[in-house]
Design a protein around this motif. Structure first.
Motif, mmCIF file in Angstrom:
data_model
loop_
_atom_site.group_PDB
_atom_site.id
_atom_site.type_symbol
_atom_site.label_atom_id
_atom_site.label_comp_id
_atom_site.label_asym_id
_atom_site.label_seq_id
_atom_site.Cartn_x
_atom_site.Cartn_y
_atom_site.Cartn_z
ATOM 1 N N TYR A 61 3.751 -4.397 -4.612
ATOM 2 C CA TYR A 61 3.254 -3.347 -5.496
ATOM 3 C C TYR A 61 2.157 -2.596 -4.748
ATOM 4 C CZ TYR A 61 5.873 -5.794 -9.038
ATOM 5 O OH TYR A 61 6.891 -6.377 -9.747
ATOM 6 N N GLU A 63 -0.579 0.564 -4.658
ATOM 7 C CA GLU A 63 -1.322 1.506 -5.500
ATOM 8 C C GLU A 63 -1.486 2.814 -4.745
ATOM 9 O OE1 GLU A 63 -5.557 1.993 -7.838
ATOM 10 O OE2 GLU A 63 -5.153 0.196 -6.696
ATOM 11 N N LYS A 67 -1.652 4.908 -9.444
ATOM 12 C CA LYS A 67 -0.349 4.502 -9.964
ATOM 13 C C LYS A 67 0.197 3.400 -9.064
ATOM 14 C CE LYS A 67 0.931 8.973 -11.889
ATOM 15 N NZ LYS A 67 1.924 10.040 -11.890
ATOM 16 N N TYR A 68 0.923 2.489 -9.682
ATOM 17 C CA TYR A 68 1.542 1.410 -8.918
ATOM 18 C C TYR A 68 3.001 1.737 -8.667
ATOM 19 C CZ TYR A 68 -2.547 -1.523 -9.497
ATOM 20 O OH TYR A 68 -3.818 -2.029 -9.442
ATOM 21 N N THR A 70 6.615 0.107 -6.830
ATOM 22 C CA THR A 70 7.280 -1.068 -6.277
ATOM 23 C C THR A 70 7.966 -0.672 -4.973
ATOM 24 O OG1 THR A 70 7.695 -1.892 -8.499
ATOM 25 C CG2 THR A 70 8.973 -2.870 -6.725
#
Length: 115
Positions: A61, A63, A67-68, A70
């Motif tokens: 994950y 950042e 916002k994260y 994948t």
């Protein structure tokens, strides 16, 4: 495209089954990468995700701008020219499932019917 790890694992397993002495992995990769059919390594293959021992894709994950996102770890498969391999070794990866459609003879009277 061929996954290096999967291909080498399959090669070693088949070698053990037939009780044959196999070439080292480095030699196989050297021969493959120096063949005229070799294009190079793919850098963004969508379908070549790496999986852990449980069969789950390995992911991180990240950042970015609060916002994260994948991000999946991916293998870098070896890419080859399919047409050259097909001509040189006679390997055909095209497959047809089921029977080919058979053209049936049509009657002139049947063609004139609206249904």
């Amino acid at each position: 495209m061929i996954r290096k790890n999967s291909m080498l694992t399959t090669y070693r397993q088949l070698g053990r089954q037939i009780d044959e002495r196999m070439l080292p992995s480095e030699s196989i990769l050297h021969y493959l990468q120096n063949s005229p059919e070799y294009f190079g390594i793919s850098f963004s293959p969508e379908r070549f995700k790496q999986f852990n021992a449980n069969g789950q894709p390995i992911q991180e994950y990240v950042e970015k701008e609060n916002k994260y996102k994948t991000v999946y770890q991916q293998d870098r498969p070896l890419c080859f020219d399919y047409q050259m391999i097909h001509k040189k070794f006679g390997i055909c990866l095209d497959s047809i499932v089921g029977d080919l459609p058979v053209e049936k003879e049509t009657n002139a009277e049947e063609e004139a019917l609206p249904f």
